[in-house]
Design an enzyme around this catalytic site. Structure first.
Site, PDB file in Angstrom:
ATOM      1  N   GLU A 235       0.815  -1.230   0.000  1.00 10.33           N
ATOM      2  CA  GLU A 235       0.000   0.000   0.000  1.00 10.33           C
ATOM      3  C   GLU A 235       0.842   1.271   0.000  1.00 10.33           C
ATOM      4  OE1 GLU A 235      -3.781  -0.436   2.031  1.00 10.33           O
ATOM      5  OE2 GLU A 235      -3.731   1.695   2.492  1.00 10.33           O
ATOM      6  N   ARG A 239      -2.878   0.532  -3.860  1.00  9.51           N
ATOM      7  CA  ARG A 239      -3.697  -0.386  -3.053  1.00  9.51           C
ATOM      8  C   ARG A 239      -4.699   0.342  -2.160  1.00  9.51           C
ATOM      9  NH1 ARG A 239      -2.069  -5.936   0.220  1.00  9.51           N
ATOM     10  NH2 ARG A 239      -4.116  -6.178   1.154  1.00  9.51           N
ATOM     11  N   HIS A 263     -18.854  -5.033   9.364  1.00 10.38           N
ATOM     12  CA  HIS A 263     -17.855  -4.302   8.574  1.00 10.38           C
ATOM     13  C   HIS A 263     -18.425  -3.912   7.205  1.00 10.38           C
ATOM     14  CE1 HIS A 263     -13.944  -3.152   6.996  1.00 10.38           C
ATOM     15  NE2 HIS A 263     -14.146  -3.953   5.968  1.00 10.38           N
TER      16      HIS A 263
HETATM   17  P1  NAD Z   1     -16.749 -12.529  10.390  1.00 11.17           P
HETATM   18  O1  NAD Z   1     -15.445 -13.177  10.251  1.00 11.17           O
HETATM   19  O2  NAD Z   1     -17.106 -11.967  11.719  1.00 11.17           O
HETATM   20  O3  NAD Z   1     -17.873 -13.556   9.924  1.00 11.17           O
HETATM   21  C1  NAD Z   1     -19.216 -13.145   9.978  1.00 11.17           C
HETATM   22  C2  NAD Z   1     -20.090 -14.128  10.765  1.00 11.17           C
HETATM   23  O4  NAD Z   1     -20.377 -15.246   9.924  1.00 11.17           O
HETATM   24  C3  NAD Z   1     -19.440 -14.699  12.005  1.00 11.17           C
HETATM   25  O5  NAD Z   1     -20.419 -14.866  12.991  1.00 11.17           O
HETATM   26  C4  NAD Z   1     -18.941 -16.055  11.530  1.00 11.17           C
HETATM   27  O6  NAD Z   1     -18.771 -16.981  12.563  1.00 11.17           O
HETATM   28  C5  NAD Z   1     -20.044 -16.452  10.602  1.00 11.17           C
HETATM   29  N1  NAD Z   1     -19.692 -17.401   9.542  1.00 11.17           N
HETATM   30  C6  NAD Z   1     -18.560 -17.445   8.827  1.00 11.17           C
HETATM   31  N2  NAD Z   1     -18.673 -18.328   7.824  1.00 11.17           N
HETATM   32  C7  NAD Z   1     -19.892 -18.884   7.930  1.00 11.17           C
HETATM   33  C8  NAD Z   1     -20.593 -19.838   7.184  1.00 11.17           C
HETATM   34  N3  NAD Z   1     -20.083 -20.383   6.078  1.00 11.17           N
HETATM   35  N4  NAD Z   1     -21.842 -20.201   7.571  1.00 11.17           N
HETATM   36  C9  NAD Z   1     -22.402 -19.590   8.673  1.00 11.17           C
HETATM   37  N5  NAD Z   1     -21.795 -18.650   9.412  1.00 11.17           N
HETATM   38  C10 NAD Z   1     -20.546 -18.293   9.027  1.00 11.17           C
HETATM   39  O7  NAD Z   1     -16.911 -11.312   9.352  1.00 11.17           O
HETATM   40  P2  NAD Z   1     -16.426 -11.095   7.849  1.00 11.17           P
HETATM   41  O8  NAD Z   1     -17.421 -10.176   7.272  1.00 11.17           O
HETATM   42  O9  NAD Z   1     -16.109 -12.351   7.184  1.00 11.17           O
HETATM   43  O10 NAD Z   1     -15.053 -10.317   8.046  1.00 11.17           O
HETATM   44  C11 NAD Z   1     -15.010  -9.047   8.633  1.00 11.17           C
HETATM   45  C12 NAD Z   1     -13.599  -8.795   9.119  1.00 11.17           C
HETATM   46  O11 NAD Z   1     -12.712  -8.826   8.003  1.00 11.17           O
HETATM   47  C13 NAD Z   1     -13.404  -7.461   9.778  1.00 11.17           C
HETATM   48  O12 NAD Z   1     -12.677  -7.638  10.970  1.00 11.17           O
HETATM   49  C14 NAD Z   1     -12.602  -6.659   8.777  1.00 11.17           C
HETATM   50  O13 NAD Z   1     -11.770  -5.690   9.394  1.00 11.17           O
HETATM   51  C15 NAD Z   1     -11.810  -7.729   8.114  1.00 11.17           C
HETATM   52  N6  NAD Z   1     -11.349  -7.402   6.753  1.00 11.17           N
HETATM   53  C16 NAD Z   1     -10.054  -7.619   6.466  1.00 11.17           C
HETATM   54  C17 NAD Z   1      -9.583  -7.365   5.197  1.00 11.17           C
HETATM   55  C18 NAD Z   1      -8.160  -7.682   4.853  1.00 11.17           C
HETATM   56  O14 NAD Z   1      -7.712  -7.309   3.758  1.00 11.17           O
HETATM   57  N7  NAD Z   1      -7.437  -8.390   5.696  1.00 11.17           N
HETATM   58  C19 NAD Z   1     -10.455  -6.887   4.212  1.00 11.17           C
HETATM   59  C20 NAD Z   1     -11.788  -6.691   4.528  1.00 11.17           C
HETATM   60  C21 NAD Z   1     -12.226  -6.950   5.822  1.00 11.17           C
HETATM   61  N1  GLY Z   2      -9.196  -4.561   2.153  1.00  8.45           N
HETATM   62  C1  GLY Z   2      -8.212  -3.621   1.734  1.00  8.45           C
HETATM   63  C2  GLY Z   2      -6.925  -4.213   1.328  1.00  8.45           C
HETATM   64  O1  GLY Z   2      -6.752  -5.402   1.362  1.00  8.45           O
HETATM   65  O2  GLY Z   2      -6.014  -3.500   0.990  1.00  8.45           O
END
Ligand code: NAD
Ligand code: GLY
Length: 358
Positions: A235, A239, A263
């Protein structure tokens, strides 16, 4: 099966995308033969998928597991320590591989554990939410939250492979599916006007979990993310466009308390704020704002900020965003549908108007 590559020289890795992919895990992972594996998941995903995954991986390896509490509010250093404790109790060496089985919360924490355990070990992503399949499992951003700011503690650490089984989306709650669609819409807005038009035509199919529509949306999103990450892994510039709406969204997540707004929900409202500001600045046609709002509503996503959040609260929380450099707020804004820039060169009066309007 679709196979994409994140092109990062000797750290390049494949993204496999298919229905029923989990059943092929052992044949796709022959290099793990004889190694220790630690599968990290949570209390919700474990009864759905863990036994199957452990059974398939055990063909080649010694497999241990750690089951974390579920929720964004547990994405912190205390929960991370549970992973380290499990690794040390089971005497995992520097040759171990961590496997993230779950959504973005599990993926980000497992990746950060892998980045720091014994100064860095391999990890594999098996994302099970739409959001993690199209975004967080690809690109190597890992980390945890701090009470003062979202994702403020972390590291860049790329996975060695990503396994996306579209069928895992069948058990995902509707609200979580919608949250993932927010990040899919993001790719159209920042990089691909044709994909945005495709989304306008196929939003109903996505919301009703049509397998072909989901597979295409995941593949196109991963292609765009892989292309951007390959050009700018850490980044330094480009990015940052992947964070469209995130500066506004992180402010909502932090203000409401982690996990209250998902999120993807916060990103939805944040994207509309970024689009609205771009229109106010005269950079973008107002029809794009109307089309974006319509698409997000069809996806079941929020399009206005929490009633109890003031513009002043937004501005003070946005000041701790990672894109703030030398105390200057930088935002991702659009210059056309499919074209984004990251800039601090915008009118703060117009920003104030957006914060009041959306
Ligand atoms: P999450 O990981 O909290 O999952 C959402 C919910 O769905 C949870 O309750 C989980 O247990 C449940 N779940 C997961 N898979 C399931 C399935 N197949 N069936 C039933 N339930 C299921 O949330 P998310 O939206 O996956 O991720 C959000 C997080 O990702 C945030 O912390 C955000 O900051 C992060 N994020 C990171 C990046 C990155 O580039 N690293 C990018 C975007 C978001
Ligand atoms: N979700 C933003 C990044 O991966 O850069």
């Amino acid at each position: 099966m679709d196979t994409l590559t994140v092109d990062l020289g000797d750290r390049s890795y494949p993204i496999y995308i298919a229905s029923n992919l989990l059943s092929q895990l052992s044949s796709l992972m022959p290099v793990l033969s004889g190694r220790q594996l630690m599968v990290v998941t949570n209390t919700t995903i474990s009864p759905l998928y863990l036994d199957n995954v452990v059974q398939l991986l055990s063909v080649h390896c010694d497999v241990d597991t750690v089951i974390l509490p579920d929720g964004e509010q547990f994405k912190n250093l205390d929960t991370l320590n549970r992973i380290f404790t499990a690794l040390l109790e089971k005497t995992h060496s520097r040759k171990t591989t961590l496997v993230a089985l779950g959504g973005g919360v599990v993926g980000d924490m497992t990746g950060f554990a892998a980045a720091s355990y014994q100064r860095g070990v391999d990890f594999i992503q098996i994302p099970t939410t739409l959001l993690s399949q199209v975004d967080s499992s690809v690109g190597g951003k890992t980390g945890v939250n701090h009470v003062l700011g979202k994702n403020m503690i972390g590291a860049f650490h790329q996975p060695t492979s990503v396994f996306i089984d579209i069928d895992t989306l069948a058990t995902l709650p509707d609200r979580e599916l919608s949250a993932g669609i927010a990040e899919v819409v993001k790719y159209g807005l920042i990089r691909d006007a044709d994909f945005f038009v495709w989304l306008e035509k196929n939003m109903d199919a996505l919301v009703s979990r049509d397998n072909q529509a989901l597979t295409y949306a995941v593949r196109r999103s991963c292609e765009i993310k892989a292309e951007v990450v390959a050009k700018d892994e850490k980044e330094g510039g480009l990015r940052a466009i992947l964070n469209l709406g995130h500066t506004f969204g992180h402010a909502i997540e932090t203000a409401k308390g982690y996990g209250v707004w998902l999120h993807g929900e916060a990103v939805s409202t944040g994207m509309l704020m970024a689009v609205d500001l771009s229109v106010r600045l005269g950079w973008l046609d107002s029809s794009v704002a109307l089309r974006t709002k319509d698409l997000l509503i069809r996806a079941g996503l929020p399009v206005s900020s929490p009633d109890d959040m003031t513009p002043e609260q937004f501005l003070s929380l946005m000041a701790v965003d990672k894109k703030v450099v030398d105390k200057q707020l930088r935002l991702v804004l659009l210059t056309a549908l499919g074209e984004a820039v990251t800039t601090s060169d915008f009118s703060h009066k117009a920003l104030g108007e957006t914060l009041l309007a959306i």
